[in-house]
Design an enzyme around this catalytic site. Structure first.
Site, mmCIF file in Angstrom:
data_model
loop_
_atom_site.group_PDB
_atom_site.id
_atom_site.type_symbol
_atom_site.label_atom_id
_atom_site.label_comp_id
_atom_site.label_asym_id
_atom_site.label_seq_id
_atom_site.Cartn_x
_atom_site.Cartn_y
_atom_site.Cartn_z
ATOM 1 N N SER A 119 39.191 25.974 21.140
ATOM 2 C CA SER A 119 38.804 27.289 20.634
ATOM 3 C C SER A 119 39.343 27.538 19.237
ATOM 4 O O SER A 119 38.915 28.469 18.578
ATOM 5 C CB SER A 119 39.285 28.376 21.588
ATOM 6 O OG SER A 119 40.606 28.144 21.953
ATOM 7 N N HIS A 140 31.881 24.861 22.053
ATOM 8 C CA HIS A 140 32.839 25.866 22.530
ATOM 9 C C HIS A 140 32.181 26.848 23.497
ATOM 10 O O HIS A 140 31.318 27.643 23.102
ATOM 11 C CB HIS A 140 33.438 26.597 21.314
ATOM 12 C CG HIS A 140 34.463 27.608 21.690
ATOM 13 N ND1 HIS A 140 34.552 28.851 21.107
ATOM 14 C CD2 HIS A 140 35.458 27.569 22.615
ATOM 15 C CE1 HIS A 140 35.545 29.521 21.648
ATOM 16 N NE2 HIS A 140 36.113 28.764 22.565
ATOM 17 N N GLU A 152 29.164 27.893 21.183
ATOM 18 C CA GLU A 152 29.179 27.641 19.743
ATOM 19 C C GLU A 152 29.084 26.125 19.538
ATOM 20 O O GLU A 152 29.906 25.378 20.073
ATOM 21 C CB GLU A 152 30.464 28.177 19.119
ATOM 22 C CG GLU A 152 30.537 29.692 19.131
ATOM 23 C CD GLU A 152 31.855 30.227 18.582
ATOM 24 O OE1 GLU A 152 31.822 31.023 17.636
ATOM 25 O OE2 GLU A 152 32.916 29.855 19.118
ATOM 26 N N ASN A 190 35.915 33.684 17.911
ATOM 27 C CA ASN A 190 37.352 33.958 17.924
ATOM 28 C C ASN A 190 37.859 34.487 16.592
ATOM 29 O O ASN A 190 38.857 35.198 16.539
ATOM 30 C CB ASN A 190 38.140 32.727 18.356
ATOM 31 C CG ASN A 190 38.170 32.605 19.877
ATOM 32 O OD1 ASN A 190 37.980 33.592 20.586
ATOM 33 N ND2 ASN A 190 38.394 31.413 20.378
HETATM 34 N N1 3HC Z 1 27.614 31.696 38.984
HETATM 35 C C1 3HC Z 1 26.512 32.225 38.418
HETATM 36 N N2 3HC Z 1 26.376 33.539 38.146
HETATM 37 C C2 3HC Z 1 27.385 34.351 38.508
HETATM 38 C C3 3HC Z 1 28.565 33.858 39.120
HETATM 39 C C4 3HC Z 1 28.643 32.472 39.353
HETATM 40 N N3 3HC Z 1 29.719 31.912 39.902
HETATM 41 N N4 3HC Z 1 29.398 34.884 39.333
HETATM 42 C C5 3HC Z 1 28.787 35.979 38.876
HETATM 43 N N5 3HC Z 1 27.569 35.675 38.379
HETATM 44 C C6 3HC Z 1 26.608 36.592 37.751
HETATM 45 C C7 3HC Z 1 26.282 37.788 38.626
HETATM 46 O O1 3HC Z 1 25.215 37.511 39.512
HETATM 47 C C8 3HC Z 1 25.920 38.836 37.606
HETATM 48 O O2 3HC Z 1 24.604 38.620 37.120
HETATM 49 P P1 3HC Z 1 23.581 39.843 36.868
HETATM 50 O O3 3HC Z 1 24.192 40.639 35.759
HETATM 51 O O4 3HC Z 1 22.294 39.170 36.508
HETATM 52 O O5 3HC Z 1 23.546 40.573 38.174
HETATM 53 C C9 3HC Z 1 26.875 38.542 36.449
HETATM 54 O O6 3HC Z 1 27.206 37.150 36.594
HETATM 55 C C10 3HC Z 1 28.140 39.378 36.476
HETATM 56 O O7 3HC Z 1 28.846 39.114 37.675
HETATM 57 P P2 3HC Z 1 29.599 40.201 38.561
HETATM 58 O O8 3HC Z 1 28.671 41.366 38.808
HETATM 59 O O9 3HC Z 1 30.156 39.536 39.782
HETATM 60 O O10 3HC Z 1 30.842 40.573 37.701
HETATM 61 P P3 3HC Z 1 31.073 41.737 36.660
HETATM 62 O O11 3HC Z 1 29.862 42.579 36.461
HETATM 63 O O12 3HC Z 1 32.335 42.349 37.125
HETATM 64 O O13 3HC Z 1 31.302 40.901 35.294
HETATM 65 C C11 3HC Z 1 32.328 39.464 33.722
HETATM 66 C C12 3HC Z 1 32.342 39.993 35.162
HETATM 67 C C13 3HC Z 1 31.073 38.603 33.519
HETATM 68 C C14 3HC Z 1 33.562 38.592 33.574
HETATM 69 C C15 3HC Z 1 32.293 40.671 32.745
HETATM 70 O O14 3HC Z 1 33.349 41.521 33.006
HETATM 71 C C16 3HC Z 1 32.362 40.233 31.300
HETATM 72 O O15 3HC Z 1 31.368 39.860 30.690
HETATM 73 N N6 3HC Z 1 33.596 40.290 30.720
HETATM 74 C C17 3HC Z 1 33.847 39.843 29.361
HETATM 75 C C18 3HC Z 1 34.041 38.352 29.370
HETATM 76 C C19 3HC Z 1 34.273 37.822 27.986
HETATM 77 O O16 3HC Z 1 34.316 38.516 26.992
HETATM 78 N N7 3HC Z 1 34.450 36.495 27.926
HETATM 79 C C20 3HC Z 1 34.751 35.813 26.702
HETATM 80 C C21 3HC Z 1 36.216 35.591 26.624
HETATM 81 S S1 3HC Z 1 36.687 34.825 25.117
HETATM 82 C C22 3HC Z 1 36.544 33.195 25.422
HETATM 83 O O17 3HC Z 1 36.257 32.740 26.506
HETATM 84 C C23 3HC Z 1 36.787 32.289 24.260
HETATM 85 C C24 3HC Z 1 38.108 31.580 24.364
HETATM 86 O O18 3HC Z 1 38.172 30.657 23.307
HETATM 87 C C25 3HC Z 1 39.272 32.526 24.295
#
Ligand code: 3HC
Length: 286
Positions: A119, A140, A152, A190
């Site tokens: 990252s 990424h 990315e 990031n």
């Molecule tokens: N497989 C496939 N799909 C899945 C799944 C799985 N195991 N688990 C959940 N899903 C789907 C659900 O069906 C749902 O789809 P829909 O919107 O079409 O109905 C969607 O994913 C969301 O799932 P949930 O309803 O169970 O969960 P939430 O609504 O609580 O969302 C979250 C959880 C997706 C984590 C949301 O809170 C989110 O987007 N958070 C922000 C995450 C983020 O910003 N990530 C980036 C972090 S930075 C990074 O990674 C970079 C690194 O370098 C630091």
């Protein structure tokens, strides 16, 4: 170049997610971990996520079984020799990455494309440890990998056009919607996200608002799915601290400097969800 077999290095949170999407997308996928125990842990994480995908009706049970059938784990780097593309998601330790790439460069066929999921570390420096800098790119992913649409695709000054296009197509074939980025620490996301997360910690430090109110502000005011402090707990405070240090080292700009509170929380073992406590507490699986 046609990609059939995918190698994933590391079965942690990111590696297991990458292996899962590769197997779901029809690729024979080999995951390499340093011990059988870590390999088993990664596989059970993948099985849990596949089960959740079936439960959420994102995947048919037959597709889950087919994906599981395409997955295998190993502890030997040599089992990755026949892969068409490798995605490395091991710990963010440049020396260890370089050593692993050096060994893989010797073992893999010349056409194998090497990708890193780093990252914030420099792709160019990793590629320089191999004899295939032209077949080396960044790939990424975002956490949770099976859910987040973005990847990315990172080009260094040495990445060939053909490699870049193959990797971009590969990301698309995983069901992702990729963007192009240059090999600058933090790439696109990031570079913007880390100063924002660090600023949220500074706001808390300065008493601008409570953790709950800072998060609620960004969730309800800006439509973010998670406020910044919840997101820090989700990504891991240690991971973010580490990324910020690398970015600060690269840019020497205050906005990338980890605030003292973040450092102290990491030192105290409050790493977020993974340790059960960060800005919030996660008892009883919450
Ligand atoms: N497989 C496939 N799909 C899945 C799944 C799985 N195991 N688990 C959940 N899903 C789907 C659900 O069906 C749902 O789809 P829909 O919107 O079409 O109905 C969607 O994913 C969301 O799932 P949930 O309803 O169970 O969960 P939430 O609504 O609580 O969302 C979250 C959880 C997706 C984590 C949301 O809170 C989110 O987007 N958070 C922000 C995450 C983020 O910003 N990530 C980036 C972090 S930075 C990074 O990674 C970079 C690194 O370098 C630091």
């Amino acid at each position: 170049m046609t990609i059939r077999k995918v190698g994933v290095l590391g079965a942690g949170l990111m590696g297991s997610g990458i292996a899962e999407v590769a197997a779901k997308s029809g690729y024979e996928t080999v995951v390499r971990e340093v011990s059988d125990e870590l390999g088993r842990k990664g596989l059970s994480r993948i099985e849990g996520s596949l089960a959740k995908a079936v439960e959420k009706k994102k995947l048919a049970p037959e597709e889950r079984d087919a994906a599981r059938g395409r997955l295998s784990t190993t502890t030997n780097l040599s089992d990755l020799a026949g892969c068409d593309i490798l995605v490395e998601a091991i710990i963010e330790n440049l020396d260890l990455k370089k050593e692993t790439y050096r060994e893989l460069d010797r073992l893999c066929k010349p056409e194998t494309i090497f990708c890193s999921n780093t990252s914030s570390l420099t792709i160019t420096e990793m590629s320089a440890a191999t004899s295939r800098a032209d077949r080396f790119a960044g790939l990424h992913f975002f956490n949770p990998v099976p859910v987040m649409k973005l990847v990315e695709v990172v080009r260094t000054i040495a990445t060939s056009e053909e490699t870049f296009e193959t990797v971009f197509q590969f990301a698309t074939s995983l069901g992702k919607d990729p963007i192009r980025a240059r090999d600058n620490s933090g790439f696109v996301v990031n570079r913007l996200l880390v100063p924002y997360l660090l600023d949220a910690v500074r706001a808390l430090e300065e008493g601008v608002g409570t953790a709950e109110d800072i998060d609620k502000g960004m969730e309800l005011g800006c439509g973010h799915p998670m406020g910044p402090l919840k997101l820090l707990d989700f990504v891991g405070l240690d991971t973010t601290y580490y990324i910020a240090q690398i970015m600060f080292d690269e840019y020497r700009e205050k906005r990338f400097a980890p605030p003292p509170l973040l450092k102290r929380m990491v030192l105290a073992g409050r790493l977020g969800r993974k340790s059960g406590r960060g800005f919030y507490e996660y008892g009883g699986g919450k």
